[in-house]
Scaffold this motif. Structure first.
Motif, PDB file in Angstrom:
ATOM      1  N   ALA A 191       0.904  -1.345  -0.057  1.00  0.00           N
ATOM      2  CA  ALA A 191       0.070   0.110   0.019  1.00  0.00           C
ATOM      3  C   ALA A 191       0.853   1.194   0.017  1.00  0.00           C
ATOM      4  O   ALA A 191       0.466   2.448  -0.459  1.00  0.00           O
ATOM      5  CB  ALA A 191      -0.852   0.008   1.280  1.00  0.00           C
ATOM      6  N   THR A 192       2.050   1.141   0.334  1.00  0.00           N
ATOM      7  CA  THR A 192       2.950   2.445   0.662  1.00  0.00           C
ATOM      8  C   THR A 192       4.070   2.365  -0.464  1.00  0.00           C
ATOM      9  O   THR A 192       5.112   3.058  -0.497  1.00  0.00           O
ATOM     10  CB  THR A 192       3.739   2.523   1.997  1.00  0.00           C
ATOM     11  N   PHE A 193       3.730   1.358  -1.428  1.00  0.00           N
ATOM     12  CA  PHE A 193       4.850   1.478  -2.580  1.00  0.00           C
ATOM     13  C   PHE A 193       5.165   2.730  -3.343  1.00  0.00           C
ATOM     14  O   PHE A 193       6.226   3.226  -3.546  1.00  0.00           O
ATOM     15  CB  PHE A 193       4.721   0.264  -3.560  1.00  0.00           C
ATOM     16  N   ALA A 194       3.986   3.624  -3.763  1.00  0.00           N
ATOM     17  CA  ALA A 194       3.933   4.586  -4.185  1.00  0.00           C
ATOM     18  C   ALA A 194       4.791   5.602  -3.508  1.00  0.00           C
ATOM     19  O   ALA A 194       5.607   6.363  -4.099  1.00  0.00           O
ATOM     20  CB  ALA A 194       2.524   5.344  -4.613  1.00  0.00           C
ATOM     21  N   GLN A 195       4.385   5.936  -2.225  1.00  0.00           N
ATOM     22  CA  GLN A 195       5.242   6.713  -1.283  1.00  0.00           C
ATOM     23  C   GLN A 195       6.702   6.462  -1.203  1.00  0.00           C
ATOM     24  O   GLN A 195       7.454   7.419  -1.278  1.00  0.00           O
ATOM     25  CB  GLN A 195       4.632   6.707  -0.004  1.00  0.00           C
ATOM     26  N   ALA A 196       6.889   5.231  -1.143  1.00  0.00           N
ATOM     27  CA  ALA A 196       8.582   4.771  -1.032  1.00  0.00           C
ATOM     28  C   ALA A 196       9.285   5.133  -2.437  1.00  0.00           C
ATOM     29  O   ALA A 196      10.451   5.705  -2.444  1.00  0.00           O
ATOM     30  CB  ALA A 196       8.675   3.218  -0.879  1.00  0.00           C
ATOM     31  N   ALA A 197       8.537   4.908  -3.541  1.00  0.00           N
ATOM     32  CA  ALA A 197       9.211   5.265  -4.823  1.00  0.00           C
ATOM     33  C   ALA A 197       9.452   6.706  -4.861  1.00  0.00           C
ATOM     34  O   ALA A 197      10.446   7.065  -5.484  1.00  0.00           O
ATOM     35  CB  ALA A 197       8.216   4.565  -5.924  1.00  0.00           C
ATOM     36  N   LYS A 198       8.429   7.424  -4.457  1.00  0.00           N
ATOM     37  CA  LYS A 198       8.464   8.852  -4.670  1.00  0.00           C
ATOM     38  C   LYS A 198       9.873   9.387  -3.590  1.00  0.00           C
ATOM     39  O   LYS A 198      10.444  10.498  -4.061  1.00  0.00           O
ATOM     40  CB  LYS A 198       7.275   9.686  -3.950  1.00  0.00           C
ATOM     41  N   LEU A 199      10.089   8.857  -2.359  1.00  0.00           N
ATOM     42  CA  LEU A 199      10.928   9.240  -1.569  1.00  0.00           C
ATOM     43  C   LEU A 199      12.322   8.704  -2.274  1.00  0.00           C
ATOM     44  O   LEU A 199      13.567   9.412  -1.997  1.00  0.00           O
ATOM     45  CB  LEU A 199      11.006   8.294  -0.148  1.00  0.00           C
ATOM     46  N   ARG A 200      12.422   7.478  -2.943  1.00  0.00           N
ATOM     47  CA  ARG A 200      13.604   7.221  -3.491  1.00  0.00           C
ATOM     48  C   ARG A 200      13.997   7.987  -4.805  1.00  0.00           C
ATOM     49  O   ARG A 200      15.220   8.370  -4.983  1.00  0.00           O
ATOM     50  CB  ARG A 200      13.522   5.664  -4.079  1.00  0.00           C
ATOM     51  N   ARG A 201      12.941   8.492  -5.481  1.00  0.00           N
ATOM     52  CA  ARG A 201      13.208   9.354  -6.632  1.00  0.00           C
ATOM     53  C   ARG A 201      13.823  10.783  -6.046  1.00  0.00           C
ATOM     54  O   ARG A 201      14.581  11.412  -6.652  1.00  0.00           O
ATOM     55  CB  ARG A 201      12.064   9.646  -7.367  1.00  0.00           C
ATOM     56  N   THR A 202      12.986  11.368  -4.784  1.00  0.00           N
ATOM     57  CA  THR A 202      13.459  12.651  -4.380  1.00  0.00           C
ATOM     58  C   THR A 202      15.008  12.297  -3.816  1.00  0.00           C
ATOM     59  O   THR A 202      15.890  13.155  -3.928  1.00  0.00           O
ATOM     60  CB  THR A 202      12.731  12.884  -3.043  1.00  0.00           C
ATOM     61  N   ALA A 203      15.362  11.077  -3.392  1.00  0.00           N
ATOM     62  CA  ALA A 203      16.894  11.008  -2.807  1.00  0.00           C
ATOM     63  C   ALA A 203      17.726  10.804  -4.119  1.00  0.00           C
ATOM     64  O   ALA A 203      18.867  11.437  -4.022  1.00  0.00           O
ATOM     65  CB  ALA A 203      16.886   9.427  -2.142  1.00  0.00           C
ATOM     66  N   ALA A 204      17.320  10.185  -5.205  1.00  0.00           N
ATOM     67  CA  ALA A 204      18.269  10.489  -6.296  1.00  0.00           C
ATOM     68  C   ALA A 204      18.454  11.823  -6.971  1.00  0.00           C
ATOM     69  O   ALA A 204      19.306  12.144  -7.359  1.00  0.00           O
ATOM     70  CB  ALA A 204      17.362   9.568  -7.502  1.00  0.00           C
ATOM     71  N   THR A 205      17.402  12.736  -6.799  1.00  0.00           N
ATOM     72  CA  THR A 205      17.263  14.015  -7.337  1.00  0.00           C
ATOM     73  C   THR A 205      18.470  14.678  -6.414  1.00  0.00           C
ATOM     74  O   THR A 205      19.262  15.577  -6.642  1.00  0.00           O
ATOM     75  CB  THR A 205      16.254  14.715  -7.282  1.00  0.00           C
ATOM     76  N   LYS A 206      18.342  14.456  -5.031  1.00  0.00           N
ATOM     77  CA  LYS A 206      19.355  15.074  -4.184  1.00  0.00           C
ATOM     78  C   LYS A 206      20.561  14.759  -4.392  1.00  0.00           C
ATOM     79  O   LYS A 206      21.693  15.522  -4.081  1.00  0.00           O
ATOM     80  CB  LYS A 206      18.912  14.689  -2.701  1.00  0.00           C
ATOM     81  N   GLU A 207      20.894  13.322  -4.810  1.00  0.00           N
ATOM     82  CA  GLU A 207      22.256  12.779  -5.147  1.00  0.00           C
ATOM     83  C   GLU A 207      22.799  13.576  -6.255  1.00  0.00           C
ATOM     84  O   GLU A 207      23.988  13.876  -6.289  1.00  0.00           O
ATOM     85  CB  GLU A 207      22.204  11.236  -5.238  1.00  0.00           C
TER      86      GLU A 207
END
Length: 178
Positions: free
Chosen positions: A66-82
């Protein structure tokens, strides 16, 4: 007596002061090299790294379907920060390199100017007089550029003194820590 008068005319502290100037230049060069290697403490870099770690930690904590979309969004945000961190680091390193290169060039130019001034000031004048027995095989080499002879003594020229002082100061600077 002629050599002793020359030493008195230019000052009897010429050899130690010249050595001191050479040691100062060596210490400044070593300090600049250490600053370049060490870099700088940057709060922006540390802040970005902590944000990335926090985002990845939160994303790994969300493992439910149920939280997969939220986790993917956090990973994309982390990739942008990297990417932002990589871009910032590249720009920051370029600025630091240019800055230290400029300081290095200024230090080298001032060293050349000071050495030329010393050579012109002490050319054909002994910077020190040493007993011939102490420097037996190297007497002619050390007296290069002095233009005179003194029985039983070797008059040390400025160029051999600068070379010798540079070698000794490099050796001494290896033991100095900043």
């Amino acid at each position: 007596m002629e050599g002793e008068n020359l030493i008195e005319d230019r000052g009897f502290l010429a050899a130690p002061l010249t050595f001191f100037v050479v040691v100062i230049f060596q210490l400044l060069s070593k300090w600049l090299d250490q600053l370049k290697k060490k870099g700088s403490n940057n709060t922006r870099e540390a802040e970005l790294r902590s944000e990335i770690k926090q985002l990845l930690r939160e994303a790994s904590g969300l493992s439910q379907p149920a939280t997969f979309a939220q986790a993917a969004k956090l990973r994309r945000t982390a990739a942008t920060k990297e990417k932002e961190l990589a871009q910032y680091m590249e720009q920051h390193n370029k600025e630091i390199k240019l800055s230290y290169d400029m300081y290095g060039k200024v230090l080298l130019a001032s060293k050349v100017v000071i050495y030329l001034i010393l050579v012109l000031w002490f050319w054909r004048t002994p910077i020190a007089i040493i007993a011939k027995q102490l420097v037996q095989p190297f007497g002619a080499l050390l007296s290069w550029g002095t233009g005179g002879h003194l029985t039983g003594h070797v008059m040390v020229g400025i160029i051999p003194w600068l070379i010798l002082s540079t070698r000794v100061s490099k050796y001494v600077c290896r033991f100095v820590e900043f």
